[in-house]
Scaffold this motif. Structure first.
Motif: not given
Length: 250
Positions: A141-154
């Protein structure tokens, strides 16, 4: 007018290619789209354009799977933390600091492509999952919120849970769908959702779906492993360029 037409055509091509990659590999639409759009638009607008195509293609991927109820019961702690993490991480994206966001996105692409190219497949023990799933969801979620990319580490985590092929594709669809909804909520809550971009985002569903269908149609005609590795190498180069771009421009 020529600039508008060029931009519109470029966006359509980007989403066609992103949809094509998703059709062949089962994922990659947000990664490809954000990486390519990052060279054309600011990260906030790029993330807004991603919302409709990502949501439609991922819900499609989610609903055609075999075990939605059981999957949701197993993964709901991870999904809940994705929402919380996205709301927390979106401060960076909504803050308009394009340099830091571009670096973060570039590093995310480098990490994802490098990990996927080099790592061996691991398995997460079942007794780890009750605490690992929420932590992975929060980090995603933090990575999604910061970059718009959903893949790491999901993505690496879901691949390590031992799902069968169809279950894995459905699990990815669930994770990406929740991430898309959470990102939309986060941008709206910050008052930074570019309303003017939403029409373009809805229209971008068309080339994304066409690309996805095309990718699915030729999936059996090419070596998916060769395509996957070529795609990941290109993604690695793109990520390095994006991570270094703000530093080199100073």
């Amino acid at each position: 007018m020529e600039q508008i037409n060029f931009t519109t055509v470029t966006i359509a091509v980007i989403f066609f290619v992103a949809g094509f990659v998703k059709g062949v590999t089962g994922m990659g639409l947000p990664t490809v789209a954000m990486g390519a759009l990052g060279a054309l638009l600011n990260p906030l607008t790029a993330a807004a354009l991603l919302l409709a195509p990502s949501f439609v293609t991922n819900v499609w991927q989610l609903l055609v799977g075999p075990r939605f109820g059981a999957l949701l019961l197993r993964l709901w702690p991870m999904m809940a933390m994705i929402v919380i993490g996205t709301l927390a991480g979106s401060t960076l994206l909504a803050g308009g600091n394009a340099g830091r966001t571009t670096i973060a996105l570039g590093l995310a692409l480098v990490f994802y492509s490098g990990y996927t190219l080099l790592a061996h497949q691991h398995r997460v023990p079942s007794h780890w999952q009750p605490w690992a799933s929420p932590l992975v969801g929060l980090a995603t979620g933090v990575m999604t919120g910061a970059t718009g990319v959903f893949v790491i580490p999901a993505v690496p985590y879901l691949q390590a849970l031992g799902f069968e092929r169809d279950e894995l594709v459905q699990a990815l669809g669930l994770s990406f769908s929740i991430s898309t909804i959470a990102l939309a909520i986060a941008l709206f809550s910050h008052g930074t959702l570019p309303i003017s971009a939403l029409t373009t985002s809805v229209l971008a569903v068309i080339p994304a779906l066409v690309g996805m269908v095309a990718g699915q149609a030729i999936r059996t005609r090419i070596s998916q492993d060769v395509f996957r590795r070529g795609f990941l190498v290109c993604l690695l180069i793109l990520g390095l360029e994006m991570a270094l771009r703000p530093l080199l421009s100073q």
